[in-house]
Structures are given as C-alpha cells and as structure tokens.
Design a protein around this motif. Structure first.
Motif, PDB file in Angstrom:
ATOM      1  N   HIS A  83       0.828  -1.213   0.000  1.00 50.02           N
ATOM      2  CA  HIS A  83       0.000   0.000   0.000  1.00 50.02           C
ATOM      3  C   HIS A  83       0.863   1.264   0.000  1.00 50.02           C
ATOM      4  CE1 HIS A  83      -3.835  -1.998   0.358  1.00 50.02           C
ATOM      5  NE2 HIS A  83      -3.441  -2.670   1.423  1.00 50.02           N
ATOM      6  N   ALA A  84       2.131   1.120   0.367  1.00 55.06           N
ATOM      7  CA  ALA A  84       3.029   2.275   0.368  1.00 55.06           C
ATOM      8  C   ALA A  84       3.773   2.422  -0.959  1.00 55.06           C
ATOM      9  CB  ALA A  84       4.045   2.154   1.509  1.00 55.06           C
ATOM     10  N   THR A 252       4.288  10.343   3.040  1.00 49.92           N
ATOM     11  CA  THR A 252       3.164  10.668   3.909  1.00 49.92           C
ATOM     12  C   THR A 252       3.245   9.819   5.170  1.00 49.92           C
ATOM     13  OG1 THR A 252       1.754   8.986   2.887  1.00 49.92           O
ATOM     14  CG2 THR A 252       1.742  11.196   1.893  1.00 49.92           C
ATOM     15  N   ALA A 253       2.542  10.250   6.188  1.00 52.73           N
ATOM     16  CA  ALA A 253       2.551   9.498   7.445  1.00 52.73           C
ATOM     17  C   ALA A 253       1.986   8.098   7.247  1.00 52.73           C
ATOM     18  CB  ALA A 253       1.738  10.252   8.502  1.00 52.73           C
ATOM     19  N   SER A 254       0.953   7.983   6.413  1.00 45.13           N
ATOM     20  CA  SER A 254       0.347   6.668   6.195  1.00 45.13           C
ATOM     21  C   SER A 254       1.295   5.737   5.454  1.00 45.13           C
ATOM     22  CB  SER A 254      -0.961   6.818   5.412  1.00 45.13           C
ATOM     23  OG  SER A 254      -0.727   7.435   4.145  1.00 45.13           O
ATOM     24  N   ALA A 257       3.838   4.508   7.862  1.00 43.09           N
ATOM     25  CA  ALA A 257       3.205   3.543   8.768  1.00 43.09           C
ATOM     26  C   ALA A 257       3.052   2.192   8.097  1.00 43.09           C
ATOM     27  CB  ALA A 257       1.840   4.067   9.217  1.00 43.09           C
ATOM     28  N   TYR A 258       2.646   2.184   6.817  1.00 46.90           N
ATOM     29  CA  TYR A 258       2.533   0.932   6.075  1.00 46.90           C
ATOM     30  C   TYR A 258       3.890   0.222   5.985  1.00 46.90           C
ATOM     31  CZ  TYR A 258      -2.185   2.099   4.379  1.00 46.90           C
ATOM     32  OH  TYR A 258      -3.521   2.388   4.277  1.00 46.90           O
ATOM     33  N   THR A 261       5.010  -1.103   9.382  1.00 49.55           N
ATOM     34  CA  THR A 261       4.197  -2.276   9.708  1.00 49.55           C
ATOM     35  C   THR A 261       4.677  -3.496   8.929  1.00 49.55           C
ATOM     36  OG1 THR A 261       2.278  -0.884  10.147  1.00 49.55           O
ATOM     37  CG2 THR A 261       1.861  -3.211   9.739  1.00 49.55           C
TER      38      THR A 261
END
Length: 333
Positions: A83-84, A252-254, A257-258, A261
């Motif tokens: 997703h990243a 981006t922060a998301s 995070a991806y 993770t």
C-alpha cells in the motif's frame, strides 16, 4: 516472505524453506550459535532432551499455532507494505524494512564488530548484499505480478537447494513437477510481465544464496552476531536510498506507517516466532508448514489486495507446494 528475516540450515537442509530475516531457523541447529544468544531458551538439542515430536501436546500445539501466525504475519506484512508503493515505491518500502530488521537483529545478536576478522567479514558482507537484493527484487516483483506469484517464484530458491543435493528418484520427480509448474506460470501470453517474473526468479536465486551464505556465517561467527551484523550493514546500504526517496518524494505518514508495519510483520514477528517454534516442533513439521507459504501469499493477495489468480496459476502454485511436501514426506532421517 520472503518480508524478513533471513538461512535455514536445520529447516533448509530438510525442507528447503526460509523467512526473510538474516538469522534463521537453520542457525538454531546445535552448534550453529543461535542457541547461545543471551536471553533465549536454547531448547533441547540432540543430547539435551527429548525430540520435539515427543514433547507434550500443548507445546506442539503452541508451536503449530505460532507457525500459522508467523506465516500469516509474513504475507500480511508484504501485502500491507504494498500500500506504500505509490508513495515510497518498492525500494522505499524495502529500505524501511531493512531498518526494522536491523533494529531487531542487532538487539538480539549484539555483535562485537571490532572483534571480527576479515575472514569473518567476507561472508557477512556478501550476506548483507544478498539480503537487500532478495527483498528488493521480491517487493518489486510483488508490485508487478502480485503477491502470490512473486512468493511462489521466490520459493523455488530453497526448493532447488533441497532437491539439488539429493540423488533420490522421488526428488527428481519433484523437481520435474516444480519445473513444469514454473513453465506454466511463465508461459507466453499477452498479459505476462516477464520483468516481474524475472525479478521473482532473482529473488529465488538470492534466497538460495542466502541459505548457503548463512551456513558459512553460522560456522565462522558465534551466535547470531553474523546475522545481526549483516542486517545492520544491509540497513546502512539502504540509508542513502531512504534519504533519496524522502527527498525526491516526501513520504506521507500513512505510507511510512505501512512500510514500518511491513517491517515488523514480515521481519520481526517471523524471526521471533521461528525461534519459539523450532523449540516446540520438529524441523520436518516446520518445513511442511513453511512449504504452504506460496498458498498463504496467494490467499492474502486475493483477500487483502484483490489480486485474483486463474485456475492455471492456482494449479501451478499447488504443484510447487506439493513437490516440496512430497520431497519432505519421503525423506528419511
């Protein structure tokens, strides 16, 4: 997957399977050094206690449950990391994953780098290069051909290591089945992504090299120090990459995070889970479960990413898994 960890000697010798973290179940074999890592239960060796298959049912059940969790964690981490890709690209995600793997391995192995001789550093450096190349080629393949097919092609590396050393007719038949499945997967068709498939095969070559190098590192460097040093060196190699990605396209922060993770689920969790599992189940049972990772990857890709496979692809994946399973079940000793 293939996302971290690192060779499997106890597991790789009898199963031809592995994770993606520089230190591996193979290293937990007696005399390989991982059983001497501070803070880890060394578990029963050949002369230290009963065979894992003779241990209480509860311990074996815990081992099986951990294997299931480890496999799902590994493949789910790869799916989450994808997703990243739109922001960081596969190379950015791999860079973050290398950082996470290094933190885990350095904390566990605690290598005394100043005491390493050049004779010890040579395989460690080679392992670091192979480790990074393996993850980068795998994640790029996942981006192009999907999780299930990429992990299946990568799985050919340890499978070939297991079959190449054998002189049994059963293993020759297994090799033919696996080869036929690969030919079917890579058959010419308008939608075929041969670059992605080639990267999956490169990941397989790297995984096979990773297994062989880990054997050498395990002999030359005590404990998990060699694997930890390789993980740290690989992370340093990817440090300029991470900086370049961040400068060229601010994450981006998301996306971060991806990627983090993915590093935790595909590197830290499988590594620690393997240490726990191989003290509760036999290497053969470990290998039998690890051989279904291509199926888990295909299922996670289907459910989590919507990557649908045709019956031909599913049949080919099943054939490769069956070849490895048959090779393990028919092996004596």
């Amino acid at each position: 997957m293939r996302p971290a960890p690192a060779s499997r000697i106890a597991a790789a010798r009898s199963t031809g399977t592995a994770h993606r973290i520089p230190s591996t179940p193979a290293d937990s074999a007696p005399g390989s050094g991982l059983d001497s890592v501070p803070g880890l239960d060394s578990g029963p060796g050949p002369s230290q206690g009963p065979d894992p298959d003779q241990q209480p049912t509860a311990r074996r059940f815990a081992g099986v449950a951990t294997m299931i969790g480890s496999g799902l964690s590994n493949q789910t981490g790869a799916a989450i990391g994808s997703h990243a890709f739109p922001v960081l690209g596969p190379i950015g995600v791999v860079a973050v994953r290398q950082y996470v793997a290094a933190i885990v391995l350095l904390a566990v192995g605690r290598p005394r780098l100043r005491s390493f001789s050049w004779w010890q550093w040579r395989p460690v450096v080679a392992l670091a290069v192979v480790f990074g190349t393996m993850n980068l080629s795998l994640y790029t393949a996942i981006d192009r051909i999907g999780l299930g097919l990429a992990v299946t092609l990568e799985f050919l590396g340890p499978l070939c290591i297991a079959l190449a050393a054998s002189r049994r007719r059963a293993d020759a038949c297994c090799a033919l089945v696996a080869a036929a499945a690969v030919v079917t997967l890579m058959r010419p068709r308008p939608s075929a992504d041969y670059l992605g498939m080639g990267l999956g095969l490169l990941a397989a070559v790297c995984w096979a090299s990773y297994i062989l190098l880990n054997r050498t590192v395990g002999r030359r460097v005590p404990g998990a120090q060699g694997s930890a040093a390789a993980a740290g060196l690989s992370a340093l190699m990817f440090l300029p990459v991470g900086i370049a990605v961040a400068v060229h396209q601010p994450p981006t922060a998301s996306a971060v995070a991806y990627a983090v993770t993915a590093g935790v689920l595909s590197s830290a969790v499988p590594y620690l889970a393997d240490l726990f599992t191989l003290r509760r189940v036999s290497a053969q049972a470990f290998g039998l479960f690890m051989s279904v990772n291509p199926v888990l990857a295909a299922l996670v890709g289907w459910v989590g990413l919507g990557q649908n496979l045709g019956w031909t692809e599913w049949t080919s994946i099943g054939a490769i898994v069956a070849a490895n399973t048959l090779s393990i079940l028919t092996r004596r000793g």
